[in-house]
Design an enzyme around this catalytic site. Structure first.
Site, PDB file in Angstrom:
ATOM      1  N   TYR A   1       0.810  -1.343  -0.064  1.00 44.35           N
ATOM      2  CA  TYR A   1      -0.665  -0.199  -0.221  1.00 44.35           C
ATOM      3  C   TYR A   1       0.844   1.052   0.406  1.00 44.35           C
ATOM      4  O   TYR A   1       0.185   1.851  -0.539  1.00 44.35           O
ATOM      5  CB  TYR A   1      -0.920   0.330   1.532  1.00 44.35           C
ATOM      6  CG  TYR A   1      -2.246  -0.034   1.369  1.00 44.35           C
ATOM      7  CD1 TYR A   1      -2.245  -2.254   1.350  1.00 44.35           C
ATOM      8  CD2 TYR A   1      -3.439  -0.100   0.852  1.00 44.35           C
ATOM      9  CE1 TYR A   1      -3.279  -3.070   1.670  1.00 44.35           C
ATOM     10  CE2 TYR A   1      -4.561  -1.229   1.531  1.00 44.35           C
ATOM     11  CZ  TYR A   1      -4.515  -1.623   1.555  1.00 44.35           C
ATOM     12  OH  TYR A   1      -5.147  -2.861   1.348  1.00 44.35           O
TER      13      TYR A   1
ATOM     14  N   LYS B   1       3.235 -15.230   2.221  1.00 44.79           N
ATOM     15  CA  LYS B   1       3.890 -15.761   1.174  1.00 44.79           C
ATOM     16  C   LYS B   1       4.828 -15.983   1.194  1.00 44.79           C
ATOM     17  O   LYS B   1       5.904 -15.887   0.424  1.00 44.79           O
ATOM     18  CB  LYS B   1       3.064 -15.128   0.451  1.00 44.79           C
ATOM     19  CG  LYS B   1       2.765 -15.506  -1.196  1.00 44.79           C
ATOM     20  CD  LYS B   1       1.998 -17.133  -1.416  1.00 44.79           C
ATOM     21  CE  LYS B   1       1.711 -17.116  -2.807  1.00 44.79           C
ATOM     22  NZ  LYS B   1       1.299 -18.473  -2.417  1.00 44.79           N
TER      23      LYS B   1
ATOM     24  N   ASP C   1      -2.370 -18.489   0.937  1.00 45.34           N
ATOM     25  CA  ASP C   1      -3.379 -18.784   0.203  1.00 45.34           C
ATOM     26  C   ASP C   1      -4.429 -20.339   0.744  1.00 45.34           C
ATOM     27  O   ASP C   1      -5.438 -20.436   0.141  1.00 45.34           O
ATOM     28  CB  ASP C   1      -2.517 -19.578  -1.220  1.00 45.34           C
ATOM     29  CG  ASP C   1      -1.101 -20.893  -0.811  1.00 45.34           C
ATOM     30  OD1 ASP C   1      -0.808 -20.095  -0.040  1.00 45.34           O
ATOM     31  OD2 ASP C   1      -1.012 -20.961  -2.203  1.00 45.34           O
TER      32      ASP C   1
ATOM     33  N   ASP D   1      -6.511  -7.205   4.363  1.00 44.31           N
ATOM     34  CA  ASP D   1      -7.630  -6.288   3.832  1.00 44.31           C
ATOM     35  C   ASP D   1      -8.485  -7.705   2.978  1.00 44.31           C
ATOM     36  O   ASP D   1      -9.719  -7.333   4.053  1.00 44.31           O
ATOM     37  CB  ASP D   1      -7.056  -5.147   2.535  1.00 44.31           C
ATOM     38  CG  ASP D   1      -7.481  -4.865   1.787  1.00 44.31           C
ATOM     39  OD1 ASP D   1      -9.446  -4.676   2.803  1.00 44.31           O
ATOM     40  OD2 ASP D   1      -7.874  -4.453   0.831  1.00 44.31           O
TER      41      ASP D   1
ATOM     42  N   ASP E   1     -11.906  -9.219   4.811  1.00 46.23           N
ATOM     43  CA  ASP E   1     -13.407  -9.396   3.925  1.00 46.23           C
ATOM     44  C   ASP E   1     -13.969 -10.818   3.900  1.00 46.23           C
ATOM     45  O   ASP E   1     -14.989 -10.871   3.627  1.00 46.23           O
ATOM     46  CB  ASP E   1     -14.041  -8.539   2.501  1.00 46.23           C
ATOM     47  CG  ASP E   1     -14.088  -7.334   2.235  1.00 46.23           C
ATOM     48  OD1 ASP E   1     -13.231  -6.544   3.687  1.00 46.23           O
ATOM     49  OD2 ASP E   1     -14.143  -6.382   1.091  1.00 46.23           O
TER      50      ASP E   1
HETATM   51  C1  IPM Z   1     -10.228  -1.311   3.825  1.00 44.02           C
HETATM   52  C2  IPM Z   1     -10.565  -0.492   3.363  1.00 44.02           C
HETATM   53  C3  IPM Z   1      -9.052   0.330   2.671  1.00 44.02           C
HETATM   54  C4  IPM Z   1      -8.305  -0.842   2.647  1.00 44.02           C
HETATM   55  C5  IPM Z   1      -8.807   0.517   0.645  1.00 44.02           C
HETATM   56  C6  IPM Z   1     -10.766   1.622   0.930  1.00 44.02           C
HETATM   57  C7  IPM Z   1      -8.295   2.067   1.001  1.00 44.02           C
HETATM   58  O1  IPM Z   1     -10.580  -1.931   1.707  1.00 44.02           O
HETATM   59  O2  IPM Z   1     -10.282   0.256   5.378  1.00 44.02           O
HETATM   60  O3  IPM Z   1     -10.211  -1.920   4.333  1.00 44.02           O
HETATM   61  O4  IPM Z   1      -7.548  -1.570   1.968  1.00 44.02           O
HETATM   62  O5  IPM Z   1      -7.467  -0.727   4.086  1.00 44.02           O
HETATM   63 MN    MN Z   2     -10.644  -3.537   2.730  1.00 40.86          MN
END
Ligand code: IPM
Ligand code: MN
Ligand code: NAD
Length: 344
Positions: free
Chosen positions: A137, A182, A214, A238, A242
């Protein structure tokens, strides 16, 4: 003492869920009898419109001086092809405030067990500690006509401090850390694994496992019970969180805290959800649960945080569900449902 809170509602559903989070905060403060002040600041796409930048100087200044920060969400498709984007503001504020440790708990509400796509979610209870201010990032990004490059780097210091955060957290839980990397391919992951193993020596009471990212992604689905505290680098964290949200039943319930040496930052893990923004149907629970995390972690109001979490659980049990959970309740109805179920 008056708690000084900076609110960054942001874009899309951000202002809608922030309103709900602040309404719950107001109700709890009245019951608990604490004083607080909320200053709302421009951040994200709206700030680009007004200030030409997603993190305006007055917002950063207020954030640095705050006792805690609440963030809704940023991101707006209007900026998809622009050089200046809302997301840059989020990365910048994380960096500026030194928020290297992003704690994302996977809490499965009882009422949502049936909603989870995983058949058996009994005893699933883990926390991802995501490194938040390093990795790909924050490396140099180069985009040319025919090639592009993103640089991923980590220093020993960056890995050490987030590893310590994970081991300390594990000591308060089931004393198990899984480090995800990884290392079969990436140099940063080789360093990551070595440094995490060294840090582990300071915590002989905590068990350490290493897992490649993975297969870790697979294990989230096949055997999520095995995880207690997960520590991983920025991008893996990240993506995996999710995935964890899917186990919880919806992205809309996942809360987080981001910590460094100074002020802490609380936000749901989801984004600005442009597809439902403005409709009043966003799930506010991730935001409200982030408020609970703030009360507990920053202000030591553990009882108040528990009251909020219990009220969330009861609201879900009573079937007051937003669309992402198969219901038709509005954001406001869920918020009011939670407030009316606060057990004071
Ligand atoms: C999160 C989001 C952010 C990240 C983006 C919006 C930069 O996906 O807070 O999880 O990737 O950290
Ligand atoms: Mn995110
Ligand atoms: P997203 O998290 O915004 O949405 C993914 C899906 O989940 C959408 O269908 C959305 O409607 C749904 N969803 C998310 N939160 C919800 C909630 N509270 N209630 C009900 N449904 C919800 O991810 P995306 O669509 O990939 O990204 C949209 C924008 O958000 C992008 O600009 C992205 O950069 C940004 N983003 C910001 C943050 C943040 O502010 N921390 C986090 C992730 C993404």
């Amino acid at each position: 003492m008056t708690y000084n809170i900076v609110a960054l509602p942001g874009d899309g559903i951000g202002p809608e869920i922030m309103e709900a989070g602040l309404a719950v905060l107001k109700a709890v403060a009245a019951y608990e009898g604490f004083d607080y002040e909320v200053v709302s600041c421009d951040f994200g796409g709206g700030a680009i419109d007004t200030f030409g930048m997603p993190l305006p100087t007055p917002t950063l200044k207020a954030a640095k001086e705050a006792d805690a920060i609440l963030h809704g969400s940023i991101g707006d498709p209007r900026f998809d092809n622009e050089a200046i984007r809302p997301e840059q503001g989020l990365l910048e504020i994380r960096k500026e405030l030194g928020l290297f440790s992003n704690i994302r708990p996977l809490k499965i509400y009882d009422a949502l067990k049936a909603v989870s796509p995983i058949k058996n979610v009994e005893n699933v209870d883990f926390v991802v500690v995501r490194e938040l201010t390093g990795g790909i990032y924050f490396g140099k990004h180069t985009l040319n006509e025919n090639d592009a490059e993103d640089v991923c780097s980590y220093t020993k210091h960056e890995v050490e401090r987030v590893a310590h955060a994970a081991f300390k957290l594990a000591r308060t839980r089931r004393k198990k850390v899984t480090s995800i990397d990884k290392q079969n391919v990436l140099a940063t992951s080789k360093l990551w694994r070595k440094v995490v193993s060294e840090v582990a020596k300071n915590y002989p009471d905590v068990e350490l496992h290493h897992q490649l990212v993975d297969s870790a992604a697979m294990l989230f689905i096949t055997n999520p019970q095995q995880f207690d505290v997960i520590v991983t680098e920025n991008l893996f964290g990240d993506i995996l969180t999710d995935e964890a949200a899917a186990i919880a039943g919806t992205l809309g319930v996942m809360a987080s805290s981001s910590k460094g040496d100074k002020v802490a930052f609380y936000e749901p893990i989801h984004g600005s959800a442009p597809d439902i923004a403005g409709l009043g149907i966003a799930n506010p629970i991730g935001m409200i649960s982030s408020v609970a995390m703030m009360l507990s972690d920053t202000f030591g109001l553990h009882g108040a945080a528990k009251k909020i979490e219990d009220a969330i659980e009861q609201t879900l049990k009573d079937g007051i569900l937003t669309k992402d959970l198969g219901g038709n309740a509005t954001t406001q109805a869920v918020c009011n449902g939670i407030i009316s179920r606060l057990d004071y």
